[in-house]
Design a protein around this motif. Structure first.
Motif, PDB file in Angstrom:
ATOM      1  N   VAL A  79       0.865  -1.167   0.000  1.00  0.00           N
ATOM      2  CA  VAL A  79       0.000   0.000   0.000  1.00  0.00           C
ATOM      3  C   VAL A  79       0.908   1.225   0.000  1.00  0.00           C
ATOM      4  CG1 VAL A  79      -1.870   1.234   1.159  1.00  0.00           C
ATOM      5  CG2 VAL A  79      -1.741  -1.262   1.331  1.00  0.00           C
ATOM      6  N   THR A  80       0.701   2.126  -0.953  1.00  0.00           N
ATOM      7  CA  THR A  80       1.472   3.359  -1.055  1.00  0.00           C
ATOM      8  C   THR A  80       0.539   4.519  -0.726  1.00  0.00           C
ATOM      9  OG1 THR A  80       2.845   2.382  -2.793  1.00  0.00           O
ATOM     10  CG2 THR A  80       2.904   4.786  -2.576  1.00  0.00           C
ATOM     11  N   PHE A  81       0.881   5.297   0.306  1.00  0.00           N
ATOM     12  CA  PHE A  81       0.073   6.438   0.725  1.00  0.00           C
ATOM     13  C   PHE A  81       0.640   7.709   0.101  1.00  0.00           C
ATOM     14  CE2 PHE A  81      -0.368   3.251   4.008  1.00  0.00           C
ATOM     15  CZ  PHE A  81      -1.730   3.234   4.240  1.00  0.00           C
ATOM     16  N   TYR A  82      -0.254   8.589  -0.356  1.00  0.00           N
ATOM     17  CA  TYR A  82       0.157   9.826  -1.003  1.00  0.00           C
ATOM     18  C   TYR A  82      -0.191  11.035  -0.140  1.00  0.00           C
ATOM     19  CZ  TYR A  82       0.790   6.848  -5.031  1.00  0.00           C
ATOM     20  OH  TYR A  82       1.211   5.839  -5.867  1.00  0.00           O
ATOM     21  N   SER A  83       0.493  12.159  -0.421  1.00  0.00           N
ATOM     22  CA  SER A  83       0.269  13.394   0.334  1.00  0.00           C
ATOM     23  C   SER A  83      -1.151  13.910   0.099  1.00  0.00           C
ATOM     24  CB  SER A  83       1.292  14.457  -0.062  1.00  0.00           C
ATOM     25  OG  SER A  83       1.168  14.740  -1.448  1.00  0.00           O
ATOM     26  N   ALA A  84      -1.645  14.676   1.053  1.00  0.00           N
ATOM     27  CA  ALA A  84      -3.015  15.195   0.989  1.00  0.00           C
ATOM     28  C   ALA A  84      -3.175  16.324  -0.024  1.00  0.00           C
ATOM     29  CB  ALA A  84      -3.436  15.687   2.370  1.00  0.00           C
ATOM     30  N   GLY A  86      -2.624  16.312  -3.135  1.00  0.00           N
ATOM     31  CA  GLY A  86      -3.022  15.842  -4.454  1.00  0.00           C
ATOM     32  C   GLY A  86      -1.910  15.817  -5.483  1.00  0.00           C
ATOM     33  N   LYS A  87      -0.663  16.028  -5.069  1.00  0.00           N
ATOM     34  CA  LYS A  87       0.462  16.059  -6.008  1.00  0.00           C
ATOM     35  C   LYS A  87       1.096  14.688  -6.228  1.00  0.00           C
ATOM     36  CE  LYS A  87       1.603  20.840  -5.102  1.00  0.00           C
ATOM     37  NZ  LYS A  87       2.606  21.804  -4.656  1.00  0.00           N
ATOM     38  N   ARG A  88       0.491  13.658  -5.673  1.00  0.00           N
ATOM     39  CA  ARG A  88       0.984  12.277  -5.800  1.00  0.00           C
ATOM     40  C   ARG A  88       2.391  12.098  -5.233  1.00  0.00           C
ATOM     41  NH1 ARG A  88      -1.196   8.976 -10.800  1.00  0.00           N
ATOM     42  NH2 ARG A  88       0.022   7.503  -9.620  1.00  0.00           N
ATOM     43  N   THR A  89       2.710  12.828  -4.200  1.00  0.00           N
ATOM     44  CA  THR A  89       3.977  12.667  -3.503  1.00  0.00           C
ATOM     45  C   THR A  89       3.826  11.493  -2.539  1.00  0.00           C
ATOM     46  OG1 THR A  89       4.329  15.048  -3.608  1.00  0.00           O
ATOM     47  CG2 THR A  89       5.678  13.812  -2.035  1.00  0.00           C
TER      48      THR A  89
END
Length: 191
Positions: A79-84, A86-89
């Protein structure tokens, strides 16, 4: 003709009685019910978003879906979590050798060499079983589960971890050791 009718009349009654005795027998014993997966998918990639912003991505070599809505990942899961923003960091990753999504509880269960890595803070977590509650956005372990956290400056061992989903804040219920990490370029003594 009357004798022919009498003979057929008696024979017809016998024939009807014989056929009535040939009805199917009711099955006896326990009824077998299939409890295996309804569907299997290989090389899965699931994207979860909210308000058009990617929250996390789940990948697995095998996904098994069951009638009750539960999903198993018997060959591992990431599972890869991204920044809030929305920049897909990528904020952190969670990997395990086995995973289960419990639909009724909205909970992911990870087992076997579970690893969480927070990329920006350079934190690593290792344990054998971990839970991810999607509703509360929490990562946690049972209070009896051993956890090892490594940062650039320390190693922390303990039991019973609770963390936010991006693993930027965490707490341990029972810390068994806090060790300063060796400075870069220095060797640790062999034991």
């Amino acid at each position: 003709m009357h004798a022919f009718r009498d003979r057929w009349g008696s024979g017809g009654v016998l024939l009807v009685l014989a056929l009535a005795g040939c009805d199917k027998k009711a099955a006896t014993g326990p009824r077998l019910v299939y409890t295996g997966p309804l569907m299997e998918t290989t090389n899965v990639r699931t994207l979860v978003s909210d308000s058009a912003k990617l929250k996390f991505q789940l990948t697995a070599p095998l996904e098994q879906q069951f009638e009750n809505g539960d999903v198993l990942y018997p060959k591992g899961v990431q599972v890869t979590f991204y920044s809030a923003d929305g920049k897909r960091t990528v904020v952190n990753t969670l990997t395990a050798k086995y995973g289960k999504a419990d639909k009724a509880k909205n909970l992911y269960i990870m087992r076997g060499d579970v690893r969480v890595v927070n990329i920006p803070q350079e934190q690593r977590l290792n344990t054998e079983e971990m839970f991810f509650d999607k509703t509360k956005q929490l990562i946690y372990t049972d209070s009896a589960t051993f956890v090892k956290v490594t940062t650039p400056t320390e190693y922390v061992d303990g039991y019973g971890l609770t963390a936010n989903q991006n693993f930027s804040r965490y707490s341990l219920k029972k810390v068994t050791g806090v060790f300063a990490a060796p400075a870069a370029g220095t060797a640790t003594p062999a034991k």
